[in-house]
Design a protein around this motif. Structure first.
Motif, PDB file in Angstrom:
ATOM      1  N   SER A  94       0.829  -1.196   0.000  1.00  0.00           N
ATOM      2  CA  SER A  94       0.000   0.000   0.000  1.00  0.00           C
ATOM      3  C   SER A  94       0.867   1.251   0.000  1.00  0.00           C
ATOM      4  O   SER A  94       2.052   1.221   0.360  1.00  0.00           O
ATOM      5  N   ALA A  95       0.253   2.369  -0.382  1.00  0.00           N
ATOM      6  CA  ALA A  95       0.944   3.650  -0.407  1.00  0.00           C
ATOM      7  C   ALA A  95       1.251   4.159   0.992  1.00  0.00           C
ATOM      8  O   ALA A  95       2.080   5.060   1.150  1.00  0.00           O
ATOM      9  N   GLU A  96       0.596   3.597   1.990  1.00  0.00           N
ATOM     10  CA  GLU A  96       0.761   4.071   3.361  1.00  0.00           C
ATOM     11  C   GLU A  96       1.867   3.342   4.128  1.00  0.00           C
ATOM     12  O   GLU A  96       2.230   3.765   5.227  1.00  0.00           O
ATOM     13  N   GLU A  97       2.394   2.273   3.566  1.00  0.00           N
ATOM     14  CA  GLU A  97       3.477   1.518   4.208  1.00  0.00           C
ATOM     15  C   GLU A  97       4.433   1.052   3.116  1.00  0.00           C
ATOM     16  O   GLU A  97       4.285  -0.049   2.577  1.00  0.00           O
ATOM     17  N   LEU A  98       5.397   1.879   2.803  1.00  0.00           N
ATOM     18  CA  LEU A  98       6.279   1.609   1.669  1.00  0.00           C
ATOM     19  C   LEU A  98       7.525   0.849   2.125  1.00  0.00           C
ATOM     20  O   LEU A  98       8.148   1.204   3.136  1.00  0.00           O
ATOM     21  N   PRO A  99       7.924  -0.179   1.364  1.00  0.00           N
ATOM     22  CA  PRO A  99       9.022  -1.053   1.772  1.00  0.00           C
ATOM     23  C   PRO A  99      10.391  -0.531   1.335  1.00  0.00           C
ATOM     24  O   PRO A  99      11.181  -1.244   0.707  1.00  0.00           O
ATOM     25  N   PHE A 100      10.680   0.735   1.657  1.00  0.00           N
ATOM     26  CA  PHE A 100      11.942   1.348   1.249  1.00  0.00           C
ATOM     27  C   PHE A 100      12.562   2.091   2.419  1.00  0.00           C
ATOM     28  O   PHE A 100      11.848   2.617   3.283  1.00  0.00           O
ATOM     29  N   PRO A 101      13.898   2.147   2.447  1.00  0.00           N
ATOM     30  CA  PRO A 101      14.567   2.930   3.501  1.00  0.00           C
ATOM     31  C   PRO A 101      14.307   4.421   3.330  1.00  0.00           C
ATOM     32  O   PRO A 101      13.836   4.882   2.286  1.00  0.00           O
ATOM     33  N   ASP A 102      14.670   5.174   4.331  1.00  0.00           N
ATOM     34  CA  ASP A 102      14.554   6.627   4.262  1.00  0.00           C
ATOM     35  C   ASP A 102      15.431   7.174   3.146  1.00  0.00           C
ATOM     36  O   ASP A 102      16.556   6.697   2.916  1.00  0.00           O
ATOM     37  N   GLY A 103      14.938   8.196   2.426  1.00  0.00           N
ATOM     38  CA  GLY A 103      15.730   8.885   1.422  1.00  0.00           C
ATOM     39  C   GLY A 103      16.216   8.008   0.286  1.00  0.00           C
ATOM     40  O   GLY A 103      17.357   8.126  -0.158  1.00  0.00           O
ATOM     41  N   TYR A 104      15.351   7.137  -0.235  1.00  0.00           N
ATOM     42  CA  TYR A 104      15.773   6.089  -1.176  1.00  0.00           C
ATOM     43  C   TYR A 104      15.188   6.248  -2.575  1.00  0.00           C
ATOM     44  O   TYR A 104      15.752   5.739  -3.540  1.00  0.00           O
ATOM     45  N   VAL A 105      14.078   6.954  -2.710  1.00  0.00           N
ATOM     46  CA  VAL A 105      13.284   6.949  -3.942  1.00  0.00           C
ATOM     47  C   VAL A 105      13.429   8.282  -4.680  1.00  0.00           C
ATOM     48  O   VAL A 105      13.357   9.354  -4.070  1.00  0.00           O
ATOM     49  N   ASP A 106      13.613   8.222  -6.013  1.00  0.00           N
ATOM     50  CA  ASP A 106      13.699   9.436  -6.825  1.00  0.00           C
ATOM     51  C   ASP A 106      12.321  10.014  -7.149  1.00  0.00           C
ATOM     52  O   ASP A 106      12.131  11.234  -7.116  1.00  0.00           O
ATOM     53  N   LEU A 107      11.372   9.130  -7.500  1.00  0.00           N
ATOM     54  CA  LEU A 107      10.062   9.587  -7.955  1.00  0.00           C
ATOM     55  C   LEU A 107       8.977   8.667  -7.417  1.00  0.00           C
ATOM     56  O   LEU A 107       9.059   7.447  -7.572  1.00  0.00           O
ATOM     57  N   LEU A 108       7.955   9.265  -6.816  1.00  0.00           N
ATOM     58  CA  LEU A 108       6.732   8.554  -6.437  1.00  0.00           C
ATOM     59  C   LEU A 108       5.623   9.005  -7.371  1.00  0.00           C
ATOM     60  O   LEU A 108       5.351  10.212  -7.480  1.00  0.00           O
ATOM     61  N   THR A 109       4.992   8.074  -8.052  1.00  0.00           N
ATOM     62  CA  THR A 109       3.886   8.417  -8.934  1.00  0.00           C
ATOM     63  C   THR A 109       2.636   7.629  -8.544  1.00  0.00           C
ATOM     64  O   THR A 109       2.710   6.565  -7.929  1.00  0.00           O
ATOM     65  N   ALA A 110       1.495   8.182  -8.944  1.00  0.00           N
ATOM     66  CA  ALA A 110       0.224   7.468  -8.852  1.00  0.00           C
ATOM     67  C   ALA A 110      -0.642   7.975  -9.995  1.00  0.00           C
ATOM     68  O   ALA A 110      -0.874   9.177 -10.119  1.00  0.00           O
ATOM     69  N   ALA A 111      -1.077   7.065 -10.846  1.00  0.00           N
ATOM     70  CA  ALA A 111      -1.899   7.416 -12.001  1.00  0.00           C
ATOM     71  C   ALA A 111      -3.336   6.978 -11.733  1.00  0.00           C
ATOM     72  O   ALA A 111      -3.615   5.783 -11.647  1.00  0.00           O
ATOM     73  N   SER A 112      -4.224   7.950 -11.573  1.00  0.00           N
ATOM     74  CA  SER A 112      -5.640   7.676 -11.281  1.00  0.00           C
ATOM     75  C   SER A 112      -5.790   6.735 -10.086  1.00  0.00           C
ATOM     76  O   SER A 112      -6.602   5.816 -10.087  1.00  0.00           O
ATOM     77  N   ALA A 113      -4.970   6.986  -9.052  1.00  0.00           N
ATOM     78  CA  ALA A 113      -4.986   6.106  -7.874  1.00  0.00           C
ATOM     79  C   ALA A 113      -4.904   6.866  -6.559  1.00  0.00           C
ATOM     80  O   ALA A 113      -5.344   6.350  -5.526  1.00  0.00           O
ATOM     81  N   ALA A 114      -4.368   8.077  -6.534  1.00  0.00           N
ATOM     82  CA  ALA A 114      -4.087   8.767  -5.273  1.00  0.00           C
ATOM     83  C   ALA A 114      -5.348   9.078  -4.479  1.00  0.00           C
ATOM     84  O   ALA A 114      -5.289   9.255  -3.255  1.00  0.00           O
ATOM     85  N   HIS A 115      -6.494   9.137  -5.147  1.00  0.00           N
ATOM     86  CA  HIS A 115      -7.745   9.415  -4.436  1.00  0.00           C
ATOM     87  C   HIS A 115      -8.149   8.283  -3.501  1.00  0.00           C
ATOM     88  O   HIS A 115      -9.018   8.471  -2.644  1.00  0.00           O
TER      89      HIS A 115
END
Length: 272
Positions: A94-115
Protein backbone atom coordinates in the motif's frame (compact mmCIF):
# COMPACT_ATOMS: atom_id res chain seq x y z
CA UNK A 1 -6.37 2.58 4.31
CA UNK A 2 -9.23 3.72 2.08
CA UNK A 3 -8.68 1.62 -1.00
CA UNK A 4 -11.65 0.18 -2.79
CA UNK A 5 -10.87 -2.39 -5.43
CA UNK A 6 -12.48 -5.40 -7.03
CA UNK A 7 -10.35 -8.49 -6.72
CA UNK A 8 -10.77 -10.96 -9.50
CA UNK A 9 -9.04 -12.05 -12.65
CA UNK A 10 -11.90 -10.99 -14.92
CA UNK A 11 -11.87 -7.40 -13.72
CA UNK A 12 -8.08 -7.23 -13.79
CA UNK A 13 -8.09 -8.45 -17.39
CA UNK A 14 -10.65 -5.79 -18.36
CA UNK A 15 -8.58 -3.14 -16.57
CA UNK A 16 -5.43 -4.21 -18.38
CA UNK A 17 -7.06 -4.18 -21.79
CA UNK A 18 -9.23 -1.08 -21.68
CA UNK A 19 -7.88 1.45 -19.16
CA UNK A 20 -6.24 4.51 -20.68
CA UNK A 21 -2.44 4.64 -20.54
CA UNK A 22 -1.20 8.03 -19.27
CA UNK A 23 -0.11 10.19 -22.22
CA UNK A 24 3.52 10.61 -23.20
CA UNK A 25 3.10 14.38 -22.95
CA UNK A 26 2.38 14.07 -19.23
CA UNK A 27 5.28 11.67 -18.72
CA UNK A 28 7.60 14.24 -20.32
CA UNK A 29 6.31 16.99 -18.00
CA UNK A 30 7.01 14.76 -14.98
CA UNK A 31 10.53 13.86 -16.14
CA UNK A 32 11.36 17.49 -16.88
CA UNK A 33 10.19 18.47 -13.41
CA UNK A 34 12.33 15.72 -11.85
CA UNK A 35 15.34 16.85 -13.89
CA UNK A 36 14.87 20.44 -12.74
CA UNK A 37 14.39 19.62 -9.05
CA UNK A 38 16.72 16.69 -8.47
CA UNK A 39 18.65 16.04 -11.66
CA UNK A 40 20.05 12.77 -12.95
CA UNK A 41 20.62 9.94 -12.48
CA UNK A 42 17.05 8.64 -12.38
CA UNK A 43 17.55 5.53 -10.28
CA UNK A 44 14.22 4.42 -8.78
CA UNK A 45 10.60 5.28 -9.59
CA UNK A 46 7.82 3.83 -7.46
CA UNK A 47 4.37 3.62 -9.06
CA UNK A 48 1.70 3.48 -6.37
CA UNK A 49 -1.68 1.90 -7.04
CA UNK A 50 -0.06 0.62 -10.21
CA UNK A 51 -2.98 -1.63 -11.17
CA UNK A 52 -2.03 -3.59 -14.27
CA UNK A 53 1.13 -1.56 -14.85
CA UNK A 54 0.31 0.94 -17.60
CA UNK A 55 2.08 3.82 -15.89
CA UNK A 56 4.92 1.61 -14.63
CA UNK A 57 5.73 0.55 -18.18
CA UNK A 58 5.66 4.16 -19.35
CA UNK A 59 8.34 5.04 -16.78
CA UNK A 60 10.54 1.97 -17.29
CA UNK A 61 12.79 3.32 -20.10
CA UNK A 62 13.75 6.35 -18.00
CA UNK A 63 14.81 4.73 -14.69
CA UNK A 64 17.29 2.11 -13.64
CA UNK A 65 14.46 0.42 -11.74
CA UNK A 66 10.69 0.81 -11.37
CA UNK A 67 8.66 -0.77 -8.58
CA UNK A 68 4.91 -1.03 -9.05
CA UNK A 69 2.88 -1.42 -5.86
CA UNK A 70 -0.79 -2.38 -5.59
CA UNK A 71 -3.04 -4.13 -3.10
CA UNK A 72 -4.74 -6.29 -5.75
CA UNK A 73 -2.99 -9.59 -6.47
CA UNK A 74 -5.02 -10.17 -9.64
CA UNK A 75 -4.06 -6.77 -11.05
CA UNK A 76 -0.41 -7.43 -10.24
CA UNK A 77 -0.59 -10.81 -11.99
CA UNK A 78 -1.86 -9.07 -15.12
CA UNK A 79 1.00 -6.56 -14.88
CA UNK A 80 3.61 -9.29 -14.47
CA UNK A 81 2.26 -11.03 -17.57
CA UNK A 82 3.37 -8.20 -19.87
CA UNK A 83 6.84 -9.12 -21.25
CA UNK A 84 9.74 -6.87 -22.16
CA UNK A 85 10.29 -4.81 -18.99
CA UNK A 86 13.11 -6.48 -17.02
CA UNK A 87 13.69 -3.43 -14.80
CA UNK A 88 10.13 -3.43 -13.38
CA UNK A 89 9.32 -5.27 -10.15
CA UNK A 90 5.75 -5.59 -8.89
CA UNK A 91 4.93 -5.95 -5.21
CA UNK A 92 1.75 -6.25 -3.20
CA UNK A 93 1.50 -3.39 -0.75
CA UNK A 94 0.00 0.00 0.00
CA UNK A 95 0.94 3.65 -0.41
CA UNK A 96 0.76 4.07 3.36
CA UNK A 97 3.48 1.52 4.21
CA UNK A 98 6.28 1.61 1.67
CA UNK A 99 9.02 -1.05 1.77
CA UNK A 100 11.94 1.35 1.25
CA UNK A 101 14.57 2.93 3.50
CA UNK A 102 14.55 6.63 4.26
CA UNK A 103 15.73 8.89 1.42
CA UNK A 104 15.77 6.09 -1.18
CA UNK A 105 13.28 6.95 -3.94
CA UNK A 106 13.70 9.44 -6.82
CA UNK A 107 10.06 9.59 -7.95
CA UNK A 108 6.73 8.55 -6.44
CA UNK A 109 3.89 8.42 -8.93
CA UNK A 110 0.22 7.47 -8.85
CA UNK A 111 -1.90 7.42 -12.00
CA UNK A 112 -5.64 7.68 -11.28
CA UNK A 113 -4.99 6.11 -7.87
CA UNK A 114 -4.09 8.77 -5.27
CA UNK A 115 -7.75 9.42 -4.44
CA UNK A 116 -7.82 5.98 -2.75
CA UNK A 117 -4.90 6.73 -0.40
CA UNK A 118 -5.08 7.67 3.26
CA UNK A 119 -3.86 11.22 2.74
CA UNK A 120 -1.89 11.87 5.92
CA UNK A 121 -0.22 8.45 6.05
CA UNK A 122 0.71 8.57 2.37
CA UNK A 123 2.25 12.03 2.67
CA UNK A 124 4.22 10.95 5.74
CA UNK A 125 5.65 8.03 3.77
CA UNK A 126 6.43 10.27 0.79
CA UNK A 127 8.39 12.61 3.08
CA UNK A 128 10.27 9.64 4.50
CA UNK A 129 11.25 7.66 1.39
CA UNK A 130 12.00 10.41 -1.12
CA UNK A 131 15.57 11.52 -1.67
CA UNK A 132 16.30 15.23 -1.20
CA UNK A 133 14.96 16.80 -4.38
CA UNK A 134 12.90 13.68 -5.07
CA UNK A 135 9.46 14.26 -6.54
CA UNK A 136 5.82 13.26 -6.23
CA UNK A 137 3.69 13.14 -9.39
CA UNK A 138 -0.02 12.38 -8.99
CA UNK A 139 -1.93 12.31 -12.25
CA UNK A 140 -5.38 11.61 -13.53
CA UNK A 141 -8.10 12.78 -15.87
CA UNK A 142 -10.49 15.59 -15.15
CA UNK A 143 -13.78 14.04 -16.24
CA UNK A 144 -15.56 10.73 -15.93
CA UNK A 145 -15.71 10.06 -19.69
CA UNK A 146 -13.82 11.31 -22.73
CA UNK A 147 -15.46 13.72 -25.14
CA UNK A 148 -16.34 11.87 -28.33
CA UNK A 149 -16.61 12.79 -31.99
CA UNK A 150 -17.90 10.80 -34.94
CA UNK A 151 -19.09 12.72 -37.98
CA UNK A 152 -21.90 14.99 -36.73
CA UNK A 153 -23.09 12.95 -33.72
CA UNK A 154 -20.46 13.75 -31.10
CA UNK A 155 -22.87 15.62 -28.81
CA UNK A 156 -25.36 12.77 -28.92
CA UNK A 157 -22.63 10.26 -28.05
CA UNK A 158 -21.55 12.45 -25.13
CA UNK A 159 -25.18 12.54 -23.99
CA UNK A 160 -25.32 8.73 -23.93
CA UNK A 161 -22.17 8.69 -21.80
CA UNK A 162 -23.75 11.20 -19.42
CA UNK A 163 -26.78 8.95 -19.06
CA UNK A 164 -24.49 6.05 -18.17
CA UNK A 165 -22.71 8.26 -15.64
CA UNK A 166 -26.06 9.09 -14.03
CA UNK A 167 -26.97 5.39 -13.77
CA UNK A 168 -23.63 4.67 -12.08
CA UNK A 169 -23.67 7.76 -9.85
CA UNK A 170 -25.24 5.99 -6.83
CA UNK A 171 -22.40 3.45 -7.00
CA UNK A 172 -19.65 6.06 -7.33
CA UNK A 173 -17.50 6.40 -4.22
CA UNK A 174 -16.55 9.65 -2.55
CA UNK A 175 -12.94 8.93 -3.49
CA UNK A 176 -13.77 9.05 -7.20
CA UNK A 177 -15.35 12.46 -6.62
CA UNK A 178 -12.04 13.53 -5.07
CA UNK A 179 -10.22 12.41 -8.21
CA UNK A 180 -12.59 14.34 -10.46
CA UNK A 181 -11.92 17.34 -8.22
CA UNK A 182 -8.28 17.10 -9.31
CA UNK A 183 -7.00 16.18 -5.83
CA UNK A 184 -7.42 19.74 -4.53
CA UNK A 185 -7.40 18.74 -0.86
CA UNK A 186 -4.39 16.46 -1.25
CA UNK A 187 -2.50 19.18 -3.10
CA UNK A 188 -3.14 21.63 -0.27
CA UNK A 189 -1.94 19.06 2.29
CA UNK A 190 1.42 18.35 0.61
CA UNK A 191 3.98 19.76 3.08
CA UNK A 192 6.63 20.64 0.48
CA UNK A 193 6.90 24.32 -0.38
CA UNK A 194 7.87 23.51 -3.96
CA UNK A 195 4.70 22.22 -5.62
CA UNK A 196 2.63 23.02 -8.68
CA UNK A 197 -0.34 21.87 -10.70
CA UNK A 198 -0.58 21.09 -14.41
CA UNK A 199 -4.13 21.30 -15.71
CA UNK A 200 -6.02 21.29 -18.98
CA UNK A 201 -3.68 18.95 -20.85
CA UNK A 202 -5.92 17.76 -23.67
CA UNK A 203 -4.96 14.56 -25.45
CA UNK A 204 -6.68 13.41 -28.63
CA UNK A 205 -6.73 9.81 -29.79
CA UNK A 206 -9.04 7.22 -31.29
CA UNK A 207 -11.07 4.49 -29.66
CA UNK A 208 -13.63 1.97 -30.81
CA UNK A 209 -17.15 1.48 -29.50
CA UNK A 210 -16.01 -1.89 -28.15
CA UNK A 211 -13.09 -0.34 -26.29
CA UNK A 212 -15.27 2.38 -24.80
CA UNK A 213 -17.62 -0.29 -23.45
CA UNK A 214 -14.56 -1.99 -21.95
CA UNK A 215 -13.54 1.27 -20.31
CA UNK A 216 -17.01 1.60 -18.76
CA UNK A 217 -16.75 -1.98 -17.51
CA UNK A 218 -13.40 -1.20 -15.88
CA UNK A 219 -14.83 1.62 -13.73
CA UNK A 220 -15.13 0.97 -9.99
CA UNK A 221 -18.70 2.31 -10.08
CA UNK A 222 -19.66 -0.18 -12.78
CA UNK A 223 -18.06 -3.00 -10.78
CA UNK A 224 -20.08 -1.98 -7.72
CA UNK A 225 -23.23 -1.93 -9.87
CA UNK A 226 -22.35 -5.31 -11.33
CA UNK A 227 -21.77 -6.77 -7.86
CA UNK A 228 -25.28 -5.73 -6.82
CA UNK A 229 -27.08 -6.75 -10.02
CA UNK A 230 -24.91 -8.62 -12.58
CA UNK A 231 -27.57 -9.03 -15.26
CA UNK A 232 -28.75 -5.42 -15.16
CA UNK A 233 -25.16 -4.23 -15.39
CA UNK A 234 -24.53 -6.47 -18.39
CA UNK A 235 -27.72 -5.17 -20.01
CA UNK A 236 -26.50 -1.61 -19.51
CA UNK A 237 -23.37 -2.35 -21.54
CA UNK A 238 -25.31 -4.08 -24.31
CA UNK A 239 -27.92 -1.32 -24.48
CA UNK A 240 -25.26 1.40 -24.48
CA UNK A 241 -23.29 -0.27 -27.25
CA UNK A 242 -26.43 -0.67 -29.36
CA UNK A 243 -27.30 3.00 -28.87
CA UNK A 244 -23.82 4.02 -29.99
CA UNK A 245 -24.04 1.89 -33.13
CA UNK A 246 -27.49 3.28 -33.94
CA UNK A 247 -26.40 6.91 -33.49
CA UNK A 248 -23.29 6.37 -35.59
CA UNK A 249 -25.19 4.44 -38.26
CA UNK A 250 -22.73 1.53 -38.22
CA UNK A 251 -22.91 -2.20 -37.58
CA UNK A 252 -19.54 -3.05 -36.07
CA UNK A 253 -18.48 -2.21 -32.48
CA UNK A 254 -14.94 -2.03 -33.84
CA UNK A 255 -15.80 1.22 -35.64
CA UNK A 256 -13.48 3.93 -34.36
CA UNK A 257 -14.28 7.45 -33.23
CA UNK A 258 -12.21 10.34 -31.94
CA UNK A 259 -11.89 10.94 -28.22
CA UNK A 260 -10.49 13.80 -26.17
CA UNK A 261 -9.34 13.33 -22.59
CA UNK A 262 -8.25 16.15 -20.31
CA UNK A 263 -5.51 15.32 -17.82
CA UNK A 264 -4.08 17.00 -14.75
CA UNK A 265 -1.00 16.39 -12.62
CA UNK A 266 0.04 17.41 -9.11
CA UNK A 267 3.82 17.83 -8.81
CA UNK A 268 5.87 18.39 -5.66
CA UNK A 269 9.55 18.20 -4.71
CA UNK A 270 11.11 17.37 -1.34
CA UNK A 271 13.54 20.08 -0.20
CA UNK A 272 17.21 19.52 -0.91
Amino acid sequence: MTYRFFEGKDHASVYQKYRFTPPGELKNIILQYLDKKKGKPHVLAVDLGCGTGQNSRLLAPHFQAVVGIDISESQLEEAKGVPGYPNITYRKGSAEELPFPDGYVDLLTAASAAHWFDQSRFLAEACRVLKPGGCVALLGYSCAFPRLQYQDCGERLDHICEEVRQVLLPYTSNQVAVALGKLEELYSAIPFHDKERVEGLQVNSSTSVRNLMGFIESLSSFQAYKKKDPQTAENLLIHTQNRFLEEMGVMSPDMEMKQELEYFCVLASKPL
